[in-house]
Design a protein around this motif. Structure first.
Motif, PDB file in Angstrom:
ATOM      1  N   ALA A 118      43.555  46.976  38.123  1.00  0.00           N
ATOM      2  CA  ALA A 118      43.338  45.945  37.110  1.00  0.00           C
ATOM      3  C   ALA A 118      44.576  45.061  37.071  1.00  0.00           C
ATOM      4  O   ALA A 118      45.633  45.486  36.598  1.00  0.00           O
ATOM      5  CB  ALA A 118      43.069  46.563  35.737  1.00  0.00           C
ATOM      6  N   LEU A 119      44.455  43.848  37.578  1.00  0.00           N
ATOM      7  CA  LEU A 119      45.584  42.919  37.574  1.00  0.00           C
ATOM      8  C   LEU A 119      45.834  42.390  36.161  1.00  0.00           C
ATOM      9  O   LEU A 119      44.954  42.478  35.293  1.00  0.00           O
ATOM     10  CB  LEU A 119      45.305  41.765  38.539  1.00  0.00           C
ATOM     11  N   PRO A 120      47.024  41.845  35.908  1.00  0.00           N
ATOM     12  CA  PRO A 120      47.359  41.424  34.538  1.00  0.00           C
ATOM     13  C   PRO A 120      46.408  40.387  33.961  1.00  0.00           C
ATOM     14  O   PRO A 120      46.119  40.399  32.767  1.00  0.00           O
ATOM     15  CB  PRO A 120      48.770  40.854  34.677  1.00  0.00           C
ATOM     16  N   ASP A 121      45.937  39.462  34.797  1.00  0.00           N
ATOM     17  CA  ASP A 121      45.028  38.424  34.317  1.00  0.00           C
ATOM     18  C   ASP A 121      44.344  37.788  35.517  1.00  0.00           C
ATOM     19  O   ASP A 121      44.602  38.145  36.668  1.00  0.00           O
ATOM     20  CB  ASP A 121      45.779  37.353  33.493  1.00  0.00           C
ATOM     21  N   ARG A 122      43.457  36.822  35.246  1.00  0.00           N
ATOM     22  CA  ARG A 122      42.720  36.190  36.342  1.00  0.00           C
ATOM     23  C   ARG A 122      43.644  35.369  37.232  1.00  0.00           C
ATOM     24  O   ARG A 122      43.396  35.216  38.434  1.00  0.00           O
ATOM     25  CB  ARG A 122      41.590  35.313  35.794  1.00  0.00           C
ATOM     26  N   ALA A 123      44.712  34.836  36.660  1.00  0.00           N
ATOM     27  CA  ALA A 123      45.662  34.069  37.467  1.00  0.00           C
ATOM     28  C   ALA A 123      46.277  34.947  38.555  1.00  0.00           C
ATOM     29  O   ALA A 123      46.518  34.491  39.676  1.00  0.00           O
ATOM     30  CB  ALA A 123      46.749  33.476  36.576  1.00  0.00           C
ATOM     31  N   ALA A 124      46.529  36.210  38.229  1.00  0.00           N
ATOM     32  CA  ALA A 124      47.076  37.124  39.229  1.00  0.00           C
ATOM     33  C   ALA A 124      46.075  37.378  40.347  1.00  0.00           C
ATOM     34  O   ALA A 124      46.454  37.534  41.517  1.00  0.00           O
ATOM     35  CB  ALA A 124      47.475  38.442  38.570  1.00  0.00           C
ATOM     36  N   LEU A 125      44.795  37.400  40.005  1.00  0.00           N
ATOM     37  CA  LEU A 125      43.761  37.571  41.021  1.00  0.00           C
ATOM     38  C   LEU A 125      43.698  36.338  41.920  1.00  0.00           C
ATOM     39  O   LEU A 125      43.588  36.449  43.146  1.00  0.00           O
ATOM     40  CB  LEU A 125      42.407  37.807  40.345  1.00  0.00           C
ATOM     41  N   THR A 126      43.800  35.156  41.320  1.00  0.00           N
ATOM     42  CA  THR A 126      43.815  33.925  42.108  1.00  0.00           C
ATOM     43  C   THR A 126      45.020  33.889  43.036  1.00  0.00           C
ATOM     44  O   THR A 126      44.925  33.452  44.195  1.00  0.00           O
ATOM     45  CB  THR A 126      43.826  32.706  41.169  1.00  0.00           C
ATOM     46  N   ALA A 127      46.164  34.358  42.546  1.00  0.00           N
ATOM     47  CA  ALA A 127      47.374  34.377  43.372  1.00  0.00           C
ATOM     48  C   ALA A 127      47.214  35.295  44.574  1.00  0.00           C
ATOM     49  O   ALA A 127      47.859  35.085  45.609  1.00  0.00           O
ATOM     50  CB  ALA A 127      48.567  34.818  42.537  1.00  0.00           C
ATOM     51  N   ARG A 128      46.345  36.286  44.462  1.00  0.00           N
ATOM     52  CA  ARG A 128      46.131  37.227  45.570  1.00  0.00           C
ATOM     53  C   ARG A 128      45.559  36.531  46.800  1.00  0.00           C
ATOM     54  O   ARG A 128      45.739  36.997  47.922  1.00  0.00           O
ATOM     55  CB  ARG A 128      45.195  38.350  45.106  1.00  0.00           C
ATOM     56  N   VAL A 129      44.857  35.412  46.606  1.00  0.00           N
ATOM     57  CA  VAL A 129      44.265  34.697  47.741  1.00  0.00           C
ATOM     58  C   VAL A 129      44.914  33.331  47.957  1.00  0.00           C
ATOM     59  O   VAL A 129      44.399  32.508  48.704  1.00  0.00           O
ATOM     60  CB  VAL A 129      42.737  34.530  47.564  1.00  0.00           C
ATOM     61  N   ALA A 130      46.055  33.097  47.313  1.00  0.00           N
ATOM     62  CA  ALA A 130      46.729  31.809  47.458  1.00  0.00           C
ATOM     63  C   ALA A 130      47.292  31.658  48.864  1.00  0.00           C
ATOM     64  O   ALA A 130      47.704  32.637  49.494  1.00  0.00           O
ATOM     65  CB  ALA A 130      47.850  31.690  46.427  1.00  0.00           C
ATOM     66  N   PRO A 131      47.348  30.446  49.392  1.00  0.00           N
ATOM     67  CA  PRO A 131      47.878  30.249  50.744  1.00  0.00           C
ATOM     68  C   PRO A 131      49.375  30.521  50.819  1.00  0.00           C
ATOM     69  O   PRO A 131      50.107  30.289  49.849  1.00  0.00           O
ATOM     70  CB  PRO A 131      47.574  28.765  51.030  1.00  0.00           C
TER      71      PRO A 131
END
Length: 348
Positions: free
Chosen positions: A153-166
């Protein structure tokens, strides 16, 4: 939106439900409206939406979430709103009303904030005090079970987005050079093959298959792919027969998710559509709907008409369960396994 078929999580109290949500979504929600679909005492699906702004009509969000859980053959549902009462109450009321018009029973409706929860259903101050009920998600057996099963469970959705950032900086510069080399290599390959192989697409499907197998084996061994390997695979996947051949071999285990996450992040911007869509499919099959969604957001922001991404986005919006793809790809036509709406998008 996430299927929770593997593993199913048993719930015995409101605190258990609250503890389960971050692991079902993949991140800790905030300013969110969540609905959990239940069969018996098991959560089988979780869907999330942003809370509507204060004063906005919550009806569209409520109707969408209700349609989602109806497609899961839910017997009951629990609604959880995350945020201040001024925003949560109207949204929860709208969702309770929308679900109440179906055969699904609303077991409970909660608001969560600052380590406490409040029930909109229970009026007994003995078990549901007006000041809220404190809870400790870290102490829940649900949390322990999820962690033991390897769920994150990541801290928030932004952390999930960062997981696929270029990737950026020197890593991006290295990939730019490797991609130029891969394009030159592809040109040499195409000039060297007989015309009949070009017309049958074997000139690209065979090297793409070999590159995919090698990359997957390296990923399973925990080895980092070279820039040249990522660039070569990404360039080959621009050919639709090669992408579709790899797509048929894409499963929902950790190795496939990790491989496509890596290739997606490192690929040059003009090459991200195929690896991003393959990541979305692998994540979807793994029950990681939130990861699939953020991957598709990035793909469609770059290439809004990429049909594979549109098809997968449609699957997520319809909340099609990953179990529909258990026998993938045994059928000759992939689209035969897809719901009718999704089949409108021809893969390209």
């Amino acid at each position: 939106m996430n299927s929770t078929e593997q593993p199913r999580i048993s719930v015995r109290s409101p605190a258990d439900l609250i503890a389960a949500v971050p692991y079902l979504l993949g991140f800790h929600p905030a300013d969110s409206l969540v609905v959990l679909a239940l069969r018996g005492r098991r959560i089988v699906f979780a869907a999330r939406a942003d809370l509507p702004p204060s004063g906005a009509d919550a009806g569209p969000v409520a109707r969408h979430l209700t349609a989602v859980i109806r497609r899961q053959s839910a017997e009951a549902a629990t609604i959880i709103g995350y945020g201040p009462a001024a925003r949560v109450t109207a949204a929860v009321d709208a969702l309770r009303h929308a679900v109440g018009e179906t055969s699904i029973t609303v077991v409970d409706a909660l608001r969560v904030g600052d380590g406490r929860y409040w029930s909109y259903v229970c009026a007994d101050p003995g078990c549901c005090p007006p000041e809220g009920t404190p809870y400790d998600a870290a102490a829940s057996q649900v949390t322990a079970t999820a962690v033991f099963a390897g769920q994150v469970a990541l801290p928030d959705r932004a952390a999930l987005t960062a997981r696929v950032a270029p990737v950026t900086g020197p890593a991006r510069e290295a990939m730019r050079a490797a991609t130029a080399q891969a394009r030159a290599r592809l040109g040499e390959l195409l000039r060297s093959v007989p015309p009949e192989e070009l017309s049958s697409a074997r000139a690209v499907t065979r090297p793409a298959g070999a590159a995919h197998r090698a990359a997957l084996e390296q990923t399973r061994r925990g080895e980092r792919l070279s820039d040249q390997a990522v660039a070569w695979l990404g360039v080959l996947l621009t050919f639709l027969p090669a992408r579709d051949d790899v797509w048929e071999r894409t499963e929902g285990d950790d190795a496939h998710v990790d491989l496509w996450t890596d290739v997606f992040r490192r690929s040059e911007p003009e090459l991200v559509a195929a690896p991003g869509s393959l990541l979305a499919f692998a994540a979807f099959r793994a029950g990681q709907g939130a990861l699939a969604a953020v991957a598709l957001e990035r793909v469609l922001a770059r290439q809004p008409d990429y049909s594979m991404a549109l098809l997968l986005d449609d699957l997520l919006r319809q909340a099609v369960p990953p179990s529909r793809f258990t026998d993938w790809p045994t059928l000759n036509d992939k689209r035969a396994t897809l719901p009718r709406r999704a089949r409108r998008h021809r893969p390209r």
